[in-house]
Structures are given as structure tokens and as C-alpha cells.
Design a protein around this motif. Structure first.
Motif, PDB file in Angstrom:
ATOM      1  N   VAL A 189      40.524  13.518  48.546  1.00  0.00           N
ATOM      2  CA  VAL A 189      39.343  13.518  47.684  1.00  0.00           C
ATOM      3  C   VAL A 189      39.599  12.584  46.509  1.00  0.00           C
ATOM      4  CG1 VAL A 189      37.788  14.873  46.241  1.00  0.00           C
ATOM      5  CG2 VAL A 189      38.744  15.881  48.326  1.00  0.00           C
ATOM      6  N   ILE A 190      38.707  11.602  46.320  1.00  0.00           N
ATOM      7  CA  ILE A 190      38.752  10.734  45.157  1.00  0.00           C
ATOM      8  C   ILE A 190      37.619  11.154  44.232  1.00  0.00           C
ATOM      9  CG2 ILE A 190      38.643   8.382  44.295  1.00  0.00           C
ATOM     10  CD1 ILE A 190      41.100   8.932  46.003  1.00  0.00           C
ATOM     11  N   ASP A 191      37.993  11.687  43.079  1.00  0.00           N
ATOM     12  CA  ASP A 191      37.019  12.137  42.087  1.00  0.00           C
ATOM     13  C   ASP A 191      36.815  11.030  41.058  1.00  0.00           C
ATOM     14  OD1 ASP A 191      35.477  13.500  40.205  1.00  0.00           O
ATOM     15  OD2 ASP A 191      37.265  14.377  39.257  1.00  0.00           O
ATOM     16  N   ASN A 192      35.580  10.524  40.960  1.00  0.00           N
ATOM     17  CA  ASN A 192      35.255   9.415  40.081  1.00  0.00           C
ATOM     18  C   ASN A 192      35.021   9.874  38.639  1.00  0.00           C
ATOM     19  OD1 ASN A 192      35.209   6.631  40.801  1.00  0.00           O
ATOM     20  ND2 ASN A 192      33.731   7.106  42.409  1.00  0.00           N
ATOM     21  N   GLY A 210      32.573   4.072  40.859  1.00  0.00           N
ATOM     22  CA  GLY A 210      31.537   4.022  41.883  1.00  0.00           C
ATOM     23  C   GLY A 210      32.081   4.310  43.269  1.00  0.00           C
ATOM     24  N   GLY A 211      31.162   4.327  44.227  1.00  0.00           N
ATOM     25  CA  GLY A 211      31.591   4.552  45.604  1.00  0.00           C
ATOM     26  C   GLY A 211      32.531   3.464  46.092  1.00  0.00           C
ATOM     27  N   ALA A 212      32.275   2.227  45.665  1.00  0.00           N
ATOM     28  CA  ALA A 212      33.104   1.111  46.118  1.00  0.00           C
ATOM     29  C   ALA A 212      34.543   1.275  45.670  1.00  0.00           C
ATOM     30  CB  ALA A 212      32.521  -0.203  45.596  1.00  0.00           C
ATOM     31  N   GLY A 213      34.727   1.588  44.376  1.00  0.00           N
ATOM     32  CA  GLY A 213      36.073   1.801  43.874  1.00  0.00           C
ATOM     33  C   GLY A 213      36.723   3.028  44.469  1.00  0.00           C
ATOM     34  N   GLY A 214      35.916   4.075  44.657  1.00  0.00           N
ATOM     35  CA  GLY A 214      36.449   5.297  45.240  1.00  0.00           C
ATOM     36  C   GLY A 214      36.935   5.107  46.658  1.00  0.00           C
ATOM     37  N   TYR A 233      32.148  -4.044  43.484  1.00  0.00           N
ATOM     38  CA  TYR A 233      30.734  -3.871  43.831  1.00  0.00           C
ATOM     39  C   TYR A 233      30.143  -2.596  43.209  1.00  0.00           C
ATOM     40  CZ  TYR A 233      29.830  -7.586  47.282  1.00  0.00           C
ATOM     41  OH  TYR A 233      29.597  -8.778  47.889  1.00  0.00           O
ATOM     42  N   PHE A 234      30.974  -1.640  42.872  1.00  0.00           N
ATOM     43  CA  PHE A 234      30.600  -0.356  42.278  1.00  0.00           C
ATOM     44  C   PHE A 234      29.809   0.519  43.259  1.00  0.00           C
ATOM     45  CE2 PHE A 234      28.412   2.634  39.402  1.00  0.00           C
ATOM     46  CZ  PHE A 234      29.523   3.133  38.752  1.00  0.00           C
ATOM     47  N   ILE A 235      28.523   0.243  43.480  1.00  0.00           N
ATOM     48  CA  ILE A 235      27.729   0.957  44.486  1.00  0.00           C
ATOM     49  C   ILE A 235      26.785  -0.029  45.159  1.00  0.00           C
ATOM     50  CG2 ILE A 235      27.796   3.252  43.423  1.00  0.00           C
ATOM     51  CD1 ILE A 235      24.993   2.631  42.265  1.00  0.00           C
TER      52      ILE A 235
END
Length: 316
Positions: free
Chosen positions: A38-41, A82-86, A196-198
């Protein structure tokens, strides 16, 4: 896949603790899954504290949400990437921990209990995933699909099932909503673009996989339930095209910036400029919003300059 393969799920979450808990409870009962990462942003709703409480550790914690057999590895980031980094960080961690297959998903989806088993029956694919259906209306797709070789975008489950060959729609996949990726492919193409972040990061990763010759497909029988996401695939130009409209300025900014880059880099400037024209048409004629045109222009200029900081104004 051979039974010796190690399968890790990667879940990226931000401020959806109840949905995360629901998802982890489901994953804890999935056969064939070795661990969940789990990656929590940098959530602010208590998610990080709940994850840390799995064993009381800080940084990377290991525990189980329900006392079940599937361990949970939790990492809380210092800032929202964001989802991209996560997914960048989660996929990298999964590979570092020895995963042969990585199952990537957001926190708001819920795979059917047999979803992974159905995906694992495929033995000659590199990047493949399930259909993503509306949890409130399972006969409808959350993310419309343009079937290979056709101009029509389909929204109904029945249309996709009818178009499948041997239970597959080849060359199409909807990342990152329950998609599987092989270690070999990750080692060839790298990780999602964190900057890209999201919006667009998942599509760019699929395009990169496609460019590398990856074998890509959607397994029609495998399904993830997902909340409806609004006006994705809004008809325009007398029904001849669709546009991914969102009421969120953050999402639109990232979509406009990242999609222009994806089209430029993988299809060429004519396709990128066609996207510009399509956006102008949509917000001038289909859903008039002059402010969106100005926001789009800012995003496009940032894309051309390679500036990935503009979305941060919407996070403050």
C-alpha cells in the motif's frame, strides 16, 4: 502462470480509508497473492495512522488487516505524489521485494473474488487486466473501450463480451485498475512517469509497453467493480467523437498537459494538434466553458516547456 511466480498487489491510496479497508479485506482472501503493498499519498484522513498501526512501525510497516494470510506492506509518502508517483514507487518496491507479477490498482476498485485467478490463467501475456464495471450498474463499463479496428466506443459489458475472442480483447487494457504486469516487462520499460501526477500516466505506461512489443489484452471474464466516474466519454460532434470531461480543474489540467505529451511522443504532432482542436470544440460548442479553454492553454504550454509543476496550485 507457473506456481513459483511471486505475485504482489500494489494499491495506491489517498484519503479513502473506508474504501481502502474494504479493498484490503477482499485482497486478504484472494488465492495466489503473496503480499499487498500500500502506497499512501500523505493522506489526511487517518489512513497513515491506521496503516502504521498494523505493527506500530514507521515508514514501511508490515502487518495484516484482518489477521489473514496475506501480509500488507505499507509506505506513507511525505507528500502527495498523485497516482503516477504512487504507482511509480509501489511498482519499484514490488520489484525490489522480488515480485514476478505485480497487480496494480487504485483504492476505490474492488476485484471480484476470482479476478486474479482468471487473470493468472493467461500464460502468454505481459500486460493484461480485467474489465472495470460500474459497481452500481455492472452491465455498464466505467471506462469506455474503443474496440480494436473500430471507430465506435462501447459502454456496455455485453458489447465487449460479444467482441471477445477466446475471452480476450487483445491490444486493449485499462491500467491501473487491476492490471497485471510482468517483472520482465518492468525491467524493459521502467516505471510510470511520476511527474505526470494523475491522468495520462497509466495511458503513457500502456503506450510504452506497446512500443516495446508487449503482449497486451483485457480478460473479459475477470472484473473489477468501481464507482461511476462521471462524464468520461461525453459525446461530442454529433455523436461522432467523445471527450473525457471532468468537473475537476486539477484533473483537467493534468489530462490536458499529459495527453498532449502522450500524443506528441507516441503518435506525432498531427494527433497532438487534433486533440487541441477537439478540446476547443468541446468547450466552445459542446459544453461551453471559456475558463476551461484558458486552463487548457496553460496546460499545453507547460507540456511544451516540460514543466510539471503547474498542477500543484490546485493542491494548496
Amino acid at each position: 502462470m507457473p506456481g513459483s511466480n511471486r505475485v504482489a498487489a500494489v494499491v495506491v491510496t489517498f484519503n479513502r480509508l473506508e474504501l481502502l479497508q474494504r479493498l484490503l479485506e477482499r485482497l486478504d482472501a484472494v488465492d495466489g497473492l503473496d503480499e499487498v503493498i500500500v502506497i499512501d499519498n500523505a493522506s489526511t484522513d487517518g489512513t497513515s495512522q491506521w496503516l502504521a498501526g498494523l505493527d506500530g512501525a514507521e515508514g514501511v510497516s508490515t502487518g495484516s488487516t484482518t489477521g489473514g494470510a496475506v501480509p500488507v506492506i505499507a509506505r506513507t509518502l511525505l507528500r502527495n505524489s498523485g497516482g503516477a508517483g504512487g504507482f511509480h514507487d509501489g511498482l519499484e518496491l514490488a520489484i525490489e521485494r522480488g515480485a514476478d507479477l505485480v497487480w496494480l490498482m487504485d483504492d476505490d476498485g474492488l476485484p471480484d473474488p476470482d479476478c486474479l485467478a482468471l487473470l493468472l490463467k493467461q500464460t502468454d501475456l505481459d500486460f493484461w487486466g480485467p474489465l472495470v464495471v460500474d459497481e452500481g450498474n455492472p452491465g455498464r463499463l466505467v471506462f469506455p473501450i474503443r474496440l480494436p479496428g473500430r471507430s465506435k466506443v462501447v459502454h456496455q459489458l455485453a458489447d465487449v463480451e460479444a467482441a471477445a475472442t477466446d475471452g480476450l480483447i487483445k491490444d486493449i487494457v485499462i491500467p491501473f485498475n487491476g492490471v497485471l504486469v510482468t517483472r520482465d516487462l518492468v525491467e524493459r520499460i521502467g516505471y510510470p512517469r511520476a511527474e505526470y501526477f494523475i491522468w495520462g500516466d497509466d495511458h503513457e505506461y500502456r503506450l510504452r509497453a506497446e512500443k516495446a512489443g508487449a503482449r497486451i489484452a483485457t480478460v473479459v471474464g475477470a472484473q473489477v467493480r468501481h464507482p461511476a466516474v462521471g462524464d468520461l466519454g461525453t459525446p461530442m460532434a454529433w455523436g461522432r467523437a467523445t471527450y473525457n470531461h471532468t468537473p475537476s480543474d486539477l484533473k483537467h489540467y493534468c489530462m490536458a498537459r499529459n495527453n498532449l505529451l502522450n500524443l506528441r511522443d507516441y503518435r506525432g504532432w498531427p494527433f497532438a494538434l487534433a486533440f487541441v482542436a477537439k478540446t476547443l470544440w468541446f468547450y466552445l460548442l459542446t459544453k461551453p466553458q471559456p475558463s476551461r479553454i484558458w486552463l487548457s492553454m496553460q496546460a499545453w504550454w507547460a507540456a511544451v516547456r516540460g514543466d510539471f509543476s503547474g498542477h500543484e496550485r490546485f493542491l494548496r
